[in-house]
Structures are given as structure tokens and as C-alpha cells.
Design an enzyme around this catalytic site. Structure first.
Site, PDB file in Angstrom:
ATOM      1  N   HIS A  17      42.746  39.756  64.216  1.00  0.00           N
ATOM      2  CA  HIS A  17      43.013  41.073  64.804  1.00  0.00           C
ATOM      3  C   HIS A  17      43.986  41.860  63.922  1.00  0.00           C
ATOM      4  O   HIS A  17      43.793  43.054  63.678  1.00  0.00           O
ATOM      5  CB  HIS A  17      43.628  40.940  66.202  1.00  0.00           C
ATOM      6  CG  HIS A  17      42.736  40.336  67.214  1.00  0.00           C
ATOM      7  ND1 HIS A  17      43.105  39.234  67.958  1.00  0.00           N
ATOM      8  CD2 HIS A  17      41.488  40.673  67.634  1.00  0.00           C
ATOM      9  CE1 HIS A  17      42.123  38.924  68.789  1.00  0.00           C
ATOM     10  NE2 HIS A  17      41.130  39.777  68.606  1.00  0.00           N
ATOM     11  N   LYS A  41      37.520  39.291  84.343  1.00  0.00           N
ATOM     12  CA  LYS A  41      38.012  38.241  83.453  1.00  0.00           C
ATOM     13  C   LYS A  41      39.459  37.913  83.766  1.00  0.00           C
ATOM     14  O   LYS A  41      40.292  38.796  83.904  1.00  0.00           O
ATOM     15  CB  LYS A  41      37.936  38.695  81.992  1.00  0.00           C
ATOM     16  CG  LYS A  41      36.583  38.597  81.364  1.00  0.00           C
ATOM     17  CD  LYS A  41      36.740  38.918  79.897  1.00  0.00           C
ATOM     18  CE  LYS A  41      35.450  38.731  79.136  1.00  0.00           C
ATOM     19  NZ  LYS A  41      35.634  39.081  77.723  1.00  0.00           N
TER      20      LYS A  41
END
Length: 165
Positions: A17, A41
């Protein structure tokens, strides 16, 4: 001013990332890193923790690149978040051909909803191409060392989380 939005769950943030964030921050005047919160989630870290971790992680990147990097949370459509933050581009990181298959479908849907916002793919650098948050979490859950995949402060949070179980 050219603004891009790079979104993800960042659960946890990895060197992969950070690679995309650093490279995107060199390409755009302003990069908005958007931490997604999904109702369906359950992440390892809540959105506020992920947002705080990312703020700490992107500060040295912004200093190095001279870029303006902001970290925000969002829930909902990616194109709505991009519009809200004035982004004319959405950044997506690609590790492999499977990522491209998934991402191209999403880019097509986003283009249909927001034709004024382009999707730009950045291929992961070879040194981090293999890193996936899901694998990092699995290694950490099993007591493995994740230091090669995440920054030290993230590794420490993962160790603390899984040593408590």
C-alpha cells in the site's frame, strides 16, 4: 490542482500500500487516501485505528515526496468519495493479472457512474508485489513474523492483537 483518491480497507496497511501511496503522491498534487468501512466486513482493526495508523505512515512519505496526502474514512460508493474530495482520478494498485481482472470490472462500473473520474492503475513494485493484507493477517494469526511485509508499528499492533488471543 490534480487530485487522486486511493481507497482500500488497509486492514492492515502494508508495504505494498505504501509503495502505491508514495508513487501516486509523486504523480498528483494531492492524494486522498480513503479508508473504507464496509458494513458487511469485520476487519481486524476498526476504521478509526486504520485511519490513525495510515496518518502516521503517510507523514514521512509526504515529507519525502513533497506531496499533499490526506487520510479520510468513507463508507459507500467509491465514486461518491472521489467526488466529495474533488478527485479527478482513482488510483488502483495491481499486483497481478487476477487483480487486473477484478479491477477492470470495477473501473468500468465506476466510469459508467462517474465518467469524469478516470481510473489509473499502478503496478506494484517488484519488491512488494507478493504482499497481500489477507496473507499478512494469516501469518500474524499463526504467530509468524510479518516484519518484511508491514511497517514496524503495524507489526507491533498485529503482535499485540494476536498475542491476546
Amino acid at each position: 490542482m490534480k487530485t487522486a483518491l486511493y481507497a482500500g480497507s488497509f486492514d492492515p496497511a502494508t508495504y505494498g500500500h505504501l509503495d502505491i501511496i508514495e508513487r501516486a503522491s509523486r504523480l498528483f498534487d494531492r492524494l486522498v487516501v480513503a479508508v473504507g468501512a464496509h458494513h458487511e466486513k469485520k476487519g481486524e482493526f476498526d476504521a478509526a485505528d486504520r485511519e490513525a495508523m495510515l496518518r502516521d505512515l503517510v507523514a514521512p512519505i509526504a515529507a519525502r515526496t513533497g506531496g499533499r496526502i490526506e487520510v479520510v474514512a468513507f463508507a459507500g460508493l467509491l465514486v461518491d468519495a472521489a467526488r466529495e474530495h474533488g478527485a479527478n482520478a482513482i488510483i488502483r494498485g495491481l499486483r497481478n493479472a487476477s487483480d487486473l481482472d477484478v479491477e477492470s470490472g470495477m473501473a468500468g462500473m465506476n466510469a459508467a457512474m462517474a465518467p469524469e473520474i478516470d481510473t489509473i492503475y499502478l503496478g506494484a513494485s517488484p519488491a512488494v508485489r507478493h504482499i497481500a493484507s489477507s496473507l499478512v493477517k494469516q501469518i500474524a494469526r499463526l504467530g509468524g513474523d510479518v516484519a518484511a511485509f508491514v511497517p514496524p508499528q503495524v507489526a507491533e499492533k498485529l503482535r499485540a492483537r494476536y498475542s491476546a488471543h
